[in-house]
Design an enzyme around this catalytic site. Structure first.
Site, PDB file in Angstrom:
ATOM      1  CE  LYS A 172      -1.559   2.982   2.702  1.00  0.00           C
ATOM      2  NZ  LYS A 172      -1.644   4.156   1.822  1.00  0.00           N
ATOM      3  N   GLY A 225       7.111   6.118   7.632  1.00  0.00           N
ATOM      4  CA  GLY A 225       6.199   7.257   7.625  1.00  0.00           C
ATOM      5  C   GLY A 225       6.368   8.092   8.869  1.00  0.00           C
ATOM      6  CD  GLU A 247      14.001   2.601   9.572  1.00  0.00           C
ATOM      7  OE1 GLU A 247      14.258   3.728  10.055  1.00  0.00           O
ATOM      8  OE2 GLU A 247      14.654   1.586   9.866  1.00  0.00           O
ATOM      9  CB  CYS A 281      13.575  10.098   7.139  1.00  0.00           C
ATOM     10  SG  CYS A 281      14.257   8.867   6.053  1.00  0.00           S
ATOM     11  CD  GLN A 328       5.615  18.343   4.810  1.00  0.00           C
ATOM     12  OE1 GLN A 328       5.098  17.277   5.070  1.00  0.00           O
ATOM     13  NE2 GLN A 328       6.332  19.017   5.699  1.00  0.00           N
ATOM     14  CD  GLU A 380      10.707  13.969  10.080  1.00  0.00           C
ATOM     15  OE1 GLU A 380       9.609  13.403  10.208  1.00  0.00           O
ATOM     16  OE2 GLU A 380      11.690  13.418   9.563  1.00  0.00           O
TER      17      GLU A 380
HETATM   18  O1  TXE Z   1       2.615  10.314   6.796  1.00  0.00           O
HETATM   19  P1  TXE Z   1       1.806   9.057   7.301  1.00  0.00           P
HETATM   20  P2  TXE Z   1       2.153  11.435   5.741  1.00  0.00           P
HETATM   21  C1  TXE Z   1       6.258  12.875   8.301  1.00  0.00           C
HETATM   22  C2  TXE Z   1       6.417  14.276   7.804  1.00  0.00           C
HETATM   23  C3  TXE Z   1       5.125  14.524   7.109  1.00  0.00           C
HETATM   24  C4  TXE Z   1       4.161  13.775   7.968  1.00  0.00           C
HETATM   25  C5  TXE Z   1       2.877  13.359   7.319  1.00  0.00           C
HETATM   26  O2  TXE Z   1       6.530  15.152   8.896  1.00  0.00           O
HETATM   27  O3  TXE Z   1       4.803  15.874   7.061  1.00  0.00           O
HETATM   28  O4  TXE Z   1       4.876  12.635   8.353  1.00  0.00           O
HETATM   29  O5  TXE Z   1       3.124  12.600   6.150  1.00  0.00           O
HETATM   30  C6  TXE Z   1      -0.195   5.245   5.746  1.00  0.00           C
HETATM   31  N1  TXE Z   1      -2.921   2.588   9.181  1.00  0.00           N
HETATM   32  N2  TXE Z   1       6.864  11.897   7.435  1.00  0.00           N
HETATM   33  O6  TXE Z   1       0.772  11.855   5.960  1.00  0.00           O
HETATM   34  O7  TXE Z   1       0.427   9.437   7.593  1.00  0.00           O
HETATM   35  C7  TXE Z   1      -0.295   6.336   4.701  1.00  0.00           C
HETATM   36  O8  TXE Z   1      -1.397   6.097   3.849  1.00  0.00           O
HETATM   37  C8  TXE Z   1      -2.063   2.162   8.243  1.00  0.00           C
HETATM   38  C9  TXE Z   1       8.220  11.597   7.714  1.00  0.00           C
HETATM   39  O9  TXE Z   1       2.470  10.944   4.394  1.00  0.00           O
HETATM   40  O10 TXE Z   1       2.619   8.433   8.366  1.00  0.00           O
HETATM   41  C10 TXE Z   1       1.045   6.211   4.018  1.00  0.00           C
HETATM   42  O11 TXE Z   1       1.026   5.134   3.102  1.00  0.00           O
HETATM   43  N3  TXE Z   1      -1.416   2.985   7.411  1.00  0.00           N
HETATM   44  C11 TXE Z   1       8.684  10.332   7.096  1.00  0.00           C
HETATM   45  C12 TXE Z   1       1.978   5.900   5.178  1.00  0.00           C
HETATM   46  O12 TXE Z   1       1.131   5.370   6.215  1.00  0.00           O
HETATM   47  C13 TXE Z   1      -1.617   4.303   7.533  1.00  0.00           C
HETATM   48  C14 TXE Z   1       8.170  10.080   5.713  1.00  0.00           C
HETATM   49  C15 TXE Z   1       2.728   7.111   5.728  1.00  0.00           C
HETATM   50  O13 TXE Z   1       1.776   8.121   6.013  1.00  0.00           O
HETATM   51  C16 TXE Z   1      -2.499   4.813   8.511  1.00  0.00           C
HETATM   52  C17 TXE Z   1       6.784  10.465   5.555  1.00  0.00           C
HETATM   53  C18 TXE Z   1      -3.161   3.896   9.363  1.00  0.00           C
HETATM   54  N4  TXE Z   1      -4.010   4.273  10.323  1.00  0.00           N
HETATM   55  C19 TXE Z   1       6.196  11.344   6.392  1.00  0.00           C
HETATM   56  N5  TXE Z   1      -2.507   6.156   8.401  1.00  0.00           N
HETATM   57  C20 TXE Z   1      10.183  10.254   7.120  1.00  0.00           C
HETATM   58  N6  TXE Z   1      10.820  10.816   8.133  1.00  0.00           N
HETATM   59  O14 TXE Z   1      10.764   9.681   6.212  1.00  0.00           O
HETATM   60  C21 TXE Z   1      -1.669   6.479   7.393  1.00  0.00           C
HETATM   61  N7  TXE Z   1      -1.135   5.359   6.858  1.00  0.00           N
END
Ligand code: TXE
Length: 478
Positions: A172, A225, A247, A281, A328, A380
């Site tokens: 996903k 994420g 991660e 990240c 963002q 972050e």
């Molecule tokens: O992250 P999410 P988002 C941080 C960064 C960014 C913030 C939000 O600060 O502004 O996170 O980004 C899935 N059950 N980072 O919204 O929500 C979602 O669909 C299962 C830092 O993109 O964590 C996506 O596929 N899955 C980071 C994935 O989780 C769920 C990189 C990540 O989304 C879910 C990315 C749930 N309940 C964001 N809710 C880094 N440091 O590398 C969401 N998802």
């Protein structure tokens, strides 16, 4: 416009709703419409992966090699085209995006080889006439949940080892970047894998992602994420005893000592803090500068930051692409306001700017004279925003670097071998860089962090076997 479908049990399937993929460099440009999987389709994908599990677990390693190698070959052959798609949907520059696509190909090639090198151990027993064999076996069905900032490399470094070690996959991707995920899924679908071994479901995290967390047929979940979602993954997987790996974020320090090669230190800071629009990240968000070199460093860095070309990710010469989306961008602006209200000095950047095409453009920002306990140094931001913090000497710099809830990557610029050696030992980060940017890693060695940045075993390299296999100890009496 045709709709890109999901891939379940070896078939491309449509669904009622769609996700619109928008180019952040030009919001009038629709990259594509992607079928939005629902809960039922997520369950169908899990059922397909579960049905394929036993036969793929026993599959011949030559077959695994051939499939993964074919995927890697096609990605590498199409890296320019895949890079263009990635730059268009995510906003990193064309060279960055092409590099990421190539990286994905290299990762599949690496794990093709790893499929041939799955090793065990043979040990003597303390009991006479008994032999012990320790082997690695596939975990089963793996749920793979990925973020938007590396739309093809992160999926590659999870999917490739999962398949190499004999697991089946439900993937996903992040809703914001389904294009690269779909292209990867398309390539995988033609690689010769049996039906059900790989499944792609594009959908919302709370809907499709949550099904992967809760379904007892999913044996393991690999997630990259945000910290918040990572916590939800941990809670759901622990509750039902599923294996998981997280991660999450970073607040990565780059220390610059007064004895450093200043040109290199400035180049490391510029690259680490701002390239890929700071959306990595491993980005250097805290620049910890020895006080005697602080002002000289800031002057040099500010000049370079102001000279960065912000623009359309697809334009030649662009160095900093747009922010990925409005949400963002709002988060970045919020943190700029927080920084100012905390008393940090914004010496450049942080402006919303217009380009020929409508997009989420902001100039890279530098705060100076900040304190490590400010929110802009604790949380972050995930944008092109960096801070400087003064440190009296090496010991104070390392203490500040380690004083954070995160621990992904940490850097030091110095010409002192003693300082470099000490830093490698004392840093509380999972990855340590000396005279290099905090971001930018090799693909054949472990990737991951300490403290709040990561949970579970390392990703990438042969260390990936820890997560994607389970150990069996067999005793045999002859
Ligand atoms: O992250 P999410 P988002 C941080 C960064 C960014 C913030 C939000 O600060 O502004 O996170 O980004 C899935 N059950 N980072 O919204 O929500 C979602 O669909 C299962 C830092 O993109 O964590 C996506 O596929 N899955 C980071 C994935 O989780 C769920 C990189 C990540 O989304 C879910 C990315 C749930 N309940 C964001 N809710 C880094 N440091 O590398 C969401 N998802």
């Amino acid at each position: 416009m045709s709709v890109f479908q999901n891939y379940i049990g070896g078939k491309w399937v449509s669904s009622g709703a769609q996700i619109r993929n928008i180019n952040p460099s030009d919001t009038d440009d629709i990259v594509g419409e992607y079928a939005r999987a629902d809960k039922d389709q997520a369950e169908e994908a899990i059922a397909a992966a579960a049905a394929a599990r036993e036969s793929w677990r026993r599959s011949n390693i030559q077959q695994r090699f051939d499939c993964l190698d074919a995927i890697g070959t096609e990605i590498l052959a199409r890296k320019e085209e895949l890079g263009r798609l990635l730059a268009r949907e995510e906003g990193k520059t064309l060279p960055e995006a092409t590099g990421e696509a190539a990286r994905a190909g290299q990762i599949f090639k690496f794990f093709a080889g790893e499929a041939l090198r799955i090793q065990g151990e043979f040990q003597s027993s303390v009991r006479p006439g008994v032999e012990i064999e320790i082997s690695r076996e596939a975990v089963g069905v793996v749920g793979i949940i990925t973020p938007w900032n590396f739309p093809i490399a992160i999926p590659a470094w999870k999917i490739a080892p999962a398949l190499a070690y004999g697991n089946t996959v439900v993937f996903k991707p992040a809703e914001l970047v389904p294009g690269s995920a779909w292209a990867l899924g398309d390539i995988i679908s033609r690689s010769g894998l049996p039906d059900g071994v790989f499944n792609l479901v594009v959908g919302a995290g709370r809907e499709v992602g949550q099904v992967l967390l809760d379904d007892p047929r999913v044996n393991a979940v690999s997630f990259t994420g945000s910290v918040g979602t990572g916590g939800a993954v941990a809670a759901a997987c622990s509750a039902r005893g599923a294996k998981f790996q997280l991660e999450m974020g970073g607040k990565n320090p780059l220390i610059v000592l007064a004895d450093a090669d200043m040109d290199n230190a400035v180049a490391c800071a510029l690259n680490g803090a701002y390239f890929s629009t700071g959306q990595r990240c491993t980005a250097s968000s805290r620049l910890i500068i020895e006080t005697s070199a602080h002002d000289q460093f800031v002057d040099a860095l500010k000049t370079k930051v102001e000279g960065l070309v912000v623009g359309n990710a697809l334009d030649e010469g662009t160095q900093i692409g747009p922010v990925v989306d409005q949400r963002q961008l709002d988060q970045n602006i919020r943190y700029l306001d927080i920084g100012k209200s905390e008393g940090a000095d914004l010496v450049c950047g942080g402006d919303l700017i217009e380009r020929e095409t409508p997009g989420f453009y902001m100039t890279p920002a530098l705060f100076t004279d900040t304190k490590n306990d400010m929110r802009i140094n604790r949380e972050e931001i995930f944008g092109p925003v960096a801070t400087t913090i003064r440190a009296a000497d090496f010991d104070e710099a390392v203490a500040i670097a380690n004083e954070t809830p995160f621990g992904l990557s940490a850097g030091l610029c110095t010409t002192s071998l003693k300082a470099a050696t000490q830093f490698k030992r004392e840093s509380r980060a999972g990855m340590v860089m000396v005279n290099l940017p905090t971001a930018g890693v090799d693909y054949h060695v472990p990737f991951g962090g300490a403290k709040g940045s990561s949970f579970g075993s390392r990703e990438q390299g042969r260390y990936a076997a820890e997560f994607y296999t389970t150990v069996k100890t067999a005793y045999l009496s002859s």
